[in-house]
Design a protein around this motif. Structure first.
Motif, PDB file in Angstrom:
ATOM      1  N   LEU A  18     -13.082  43.670  36.653  1.00  0.00           N
ATOM      2  CA  LEU A  18     -12.814  43.770  35.215  1.00  0.00           C
ATOM      3  C   LEU A  18     -11.330  43.870  34.875  1.00  0.00           C
ATOM      4  O   LEU A  18     -10.835  43.157  34.011  1.00  0.00           O
ATOM      5  CB  LEU A  18     -13.547  44.960  34.597  1.00  0.00           C
ATOM      6  CG  LEU A  18     -14.956  44.681  34.099  1.00  0.00           C
ATOM      7  CD1 LEU A  18     -15.583  45.965  33.562  1.00  0.00           C
ATOM      8  CD2 LEU A  18     -14.975  43.598  33.046  1.00  0.00           C
ATOM      9  N   TYR A  19     -10.617  44.747  35.566  1.00  0.00           N
ATOM     10  CA  TYR A  19      -9.199  44.909  35.242  1.00  0.00           C
ATOM     11  C   TYR A  19      -8.432  43.629  35.536  1.00  0.00           C
ATOM     12  O   TYR A  19      -7.668  43.141  34.698  1.00  0.00           O
ATOM     13  CB  TYR A  19      -8.568  46.089  35.996  1.00  0.00           C
ATOM     14  CG  TYR A  19      -7.067  46.101  35.802  1.00  0.00           C
ATOM     15  CD1 TYR A  19      -6.513  46.512  34.591  1.00  0.00           C
ATOM     16  CD2 TYR A  19      -6.206  45.653  36.799  1.00  0.00           C
ATOM     17  CE1 TYR A  19      -5.146  46.478  34.374  1.00  0.00           C
ATOM     18  CE2 TYR A  19      -4.835  45.616  36.592  1.00  0.00           C
ATOM     19  CZ  TYR A  19      -4.311  46.026  35.385  1.00  0.00           C
ATOM     20  OH  TYR A  19      -2.956  45.973  35.171  1.00  0.00           O
ATOM     21  N   LEU A  75      -7.097  45.760  24.636  1.00  0.00           N
ATOM     22  CA  LEU A  75      -7.396  45.524  26.051  1.00  0.00           C
ATOM     23  C   LEU A  75      -8.737  46.129  26.452  1.00  0.00           C
ATOM     24  O   LEU A  75      -9.497  45.527  27.214  1.00  0.00           O
ATOM     25  CB  LEU A  75      -6.264  46.075  26.930  1.00  0.00           C
ATOM     26  CG  LEU A  75      -4.926  45.334  26.800  1.00  0.00           C
ATOM     27  CD1 LEU A  75      -3.797  46.134  27.437  1.00  0.00           C
ATOM     28  CD2 LEU A  75      -5.008  43.939  27.409  1.00  0.00           C
ATOM     29  N   THR A 129      -9.431  40.547  35.825  1.00  0.00           N
ATOM     30  CA  THR A 129      -9.805  39.467  34.906  1.00  0.00           C
ATOM     31  C   THR A 129      -9.207  39.697  33.528  1.00  0.00           C
ATOM     32  O   THR A 129      -8.661  38.773  32.918  1.00  0.00           O
ATOM     33  CB  THR A 129     -11.348  39.342  34.816  1.00  0.00           C
ATOM     34  OG1 THR A 129     -11.871  39.180  36.140  1.00  0.00           O
ATOM     35  CG2 THR A 129     -11.760  38.158  33.967  1.00  0.00           C
ATOM     36  N   THR A 130      -9.282  40.940  33.041  1.00  0.00           N
ATOM     37  CA  THR A 130      -8.706  41.272  31.742  1.00  0.00           C
ATOM     38  C   THR A 130      -7.208  40.978  31.734  1.00  0.00           C
ATOM     39  O   THR A 130      -6.686  40.360  30.806  1.00  0.00           O
ATOM     40  CB  THR A 130      -8.952  42.759  31.384  1.00  0.00           C
ATOM     41  OG1 THR A 130     -10.365  42.997  31.346  1.00  0.00           O
ATOM     42  CG2 THR A 130      -8.352  43.123  30.032  1.00  0.00           C
ATOM     43  N   LYS A 131      -6.521  41.387  32.796  1.00  0.00           N
ATOM     44  CA  LYS A 131      -5.069  41.167  32.880  1.00  0.00           C
ATOM     45  C   LYS A 131      -4.738  39.680  32.902  1.00  0.00           C
ATOM     46  O   LYS A 131      -3.862  39.209  32.184  1.00  0.00           O
ATOM     47  CB  LYS A 131      -4.471  41.857  34.102  1.00  0.00           C
ATOM     48  CG  LYS A 131      -2.941  41.682  34.153  1.00  0.00           C
ATOM     49  CD  LYS A 131      -2.324  42.241  35.408  1.00  0.00           C
ATOM     50  CE  LYS A 131      -0.812  42.165  35.399  1.00  0.00           C
ATOM     51  NZ  LYS A 131      -0.238  40.878  34.997  1.00  0.00           N
ATOM     52  N   LEU A 142     -15.865  41.273  28.535  1.00  0.00           N
ATOM     53  CA  LEU A 142     -16.047  40.671  29.861  1.00  0.00           C
ATOM     54  C   LEU A 142     -17.194  41.335  30.610  1.00  0.00           C
ATOM     55  O   LEU A 142     -17.973  40.667  31.282  1.00  0.00           O
ATOM     56  CB  LEU A 142     -14.751  40.773  30.674  1.00  0.00           C
ATOM     57  CG  LEU A 142     -13.648  39.827  30.219  1.00  0.00           C
ATOM     58  CD1 LEU A 142     -12.306  40.232  30.824  1.00  0.00           C
ATOM     59  CD2 LEU A 142     -13.979  38.385  30.581  1.00  0.00           C
ATOM     60  N   SER A 199      -5.470  38.055  29.562  1.00  0.00           N
ATOM     61  CA  SER A 199      -4.492  38.542  28.587  1.00  0.00           C
ATOM     62  C   SER A 199      -3.138  37.867  28.801  1.00  0.00           C
ATOM     63  O   SER A 199      -2.427  37.569  27.837  1.00  0.00           O
ATOM     64  CB  SER A 199      -4.325  40.062  28.694  1.00  0.00           C
ATOM     65  OG  SER A 199      -5.538  40.719  28.439  1.00  0.00           O
ATOM     66  N   PHE A 255     -11.393  43.812  25.183  1.00  0.00           N
ATOM     67  CA  PHE A 255     -11.520  42.610  26.019  1.00  0.00           C
ATOM     68  C   PHE A 255     -12.307  42.925  27.291  1.00  0.00           C
ATOM     69  O   PHE A 255     -13.172  42.151  27.701  1.00  0.00           O
ATOM     70  CB  PHE A 255     -10.139  42.064  26.418  1.00  0.00           C
ATOM     71  CG  PHE A 255      -9.237  41.710  25.257  1.00  0.00           C
ATOM     72  CD1 PHE A 255      -9.751  41.262  24.045  1.00  0.00           C
ATOM     73  CD2 PHE A 255      -7.855  41.823  25.379  1.00  0.00           C
ATOM     74  CE1 PHE A 255      -8.915  40.941  22.981  1.00  0.00           C
ATOM     75  CE2 PHE A 255      -7.013  41.506  24.319  1.00  0.00           C
ATOM     76  CZ  PHE A 255      -7.545  41.064  23.113  1.00  0.00           C
ATOM     77  N   ALA A 256     -12.016  44.071  27.898  1.00  0.00           N
ATOM     78  CA  ALA A 256     -12.722  44.467  29.132  1.00  0.00           C
ATOM     79  C   ALA A 256     -14.212  44.670  28.855  1.00  0.00           C
ATOM     80  O   ALA A 256     -15.061  44.267  29.654  1.00  0.00           O
ATOM     81  CB  ALA A 256     -12.102  45.734  29.717  1.00  0.00           C
ATOM     82  N   ILE A 288      -5.899  50.083  32.416  1.00  0.00           N
ATOM     83  CA  ILE A 288      -5.703  49.460  31.098  1.00  0.00           C
ATOM     84  C   ILE A 288      -4.634  50.217  30.313  1.00  0.00           C
ATOM     85  O   ILE A 288      -3.804  49.608  29.639  1.00  0.00           O
ATOM     86  CB  ILE A 288      -7.034  49.367  30.323  1.00  0.00           C
ATOM     87  CG1 ILE A 288      -7.923  48.306  30.976  1.00  0.00           C
ATOM     88  CG2 ILE A 288      -6.802  49.041  28.856  1.00  0.00           C
ATOM     89  CD1 ILE A 288      -9.305  48.184  30.398  1.00  0.00           C
ATOM     90  N   VAL A 296     -11.841  34.795  26.338  1.00  0.00           N
ATOM     91  CA  VAL A 296     -12.910  35.615  26.910  1.00  0.00           C
ATOM     92  C   VAL A 296     -14.257  34.909  26.714  1.00  0.00           C
ATOM     93  O   VAL A 296     -15.076  34.850  27.639  1.00  0.00           O
ATOM     94  CB  VAL A 296     -12.948  37.034  26.285  1.00  0.00           C
ATOM     95  CG1 VAL A 296     -14.217  37.775  26.671  1.00  0.00           C
ATOM     96  CG2 VAL A 296     -11.717  37.825  26.700  1.00  0.00           C
TER      97      VAL A 296
END
Length: 169
Positions: free
Chosen positions: A50-51, A33, A53-55, A40, A58, A36-37, A19, A72
């Motif tokens: 997690l990473y 960020l 999906t976050t990316k 999630l 985003s 958001f993680a 992140i 989200v």
């Protein structure tokens, strides 16, 4: 017990570093960020996803100019329900994500015939669109060649993005 704790710590450290690196090329701050993680994670998105999906979410948010928390929320609710429902479809549509058309294409490929958007709405009302298919649509949109691929990096080229990146760096 210590081994499990170390494993959890190691995963958290990896996520933290990923992140941190993303925030340098993203219009979102490191704190955004991370938040958001965490959101999630509350929707039971597995740690190893997690990473990614976050990316991806985003990238969608940056490309659409839509508040990430809305995306989200919709994604997390579909994950919790295990299928796409009308409420989440509305949230995706309002965010500008072409979910119905993308699903029509997916079902057309799967069934070897043209599936209309009307049929997609019918499938949604019958709870026949699983979370995995929604996840695939998001992946298709954000994979290499997708409309929103690496959108954060493209957005961060803007002045506002460069300022956010400077503060993160």
């Amino acid at each position: 017990h210590a081994k499990t704790l170390y494993g959890v710590y190691g995963k958290a450290q990896t996520l933290f570093n990923q992140i941190k690196q993303l925030s340098v090329v993203s219009p979102f701050t490191f704190m955004d960020l991370t938040s958001f993680a965490k959101q999630l994670s509350a929707y039971q998105i597995p740690a190893n996803e997690l990473y990614d999906t976050t990316k991806r979410l985003s990238d969608l948010s940056a490309g659409l100019g839509v508040d990430m928390s809305h995306i989200v929320l919709a994604y997390g609710q579909v994950r919790s329900a295990a299928c796409l429902r009308g409420q989440e479809l509305r949230q995706f549509t309002e965010a500008g994500i072409p979910m119905v058309n993308a699903l029509a294409d997916k079902f057309s490929d799967l069934e070897g015939r043209v599936v209309s958007t009307g049929e997609v709405f019918e499938k949604i009302s019958k709870r026949e669109v699983p979370f995995e298919m929604v996840k695939e649509v998001i992946e298709d949109l954000t994979n290499s060649g997708g409309k929103f691929y690496n959108m954060q990096e493209k957005q961060s080229e803007s002045l506002a993005g460069k300022i956010a990146n400077l503060s993160d760096a």
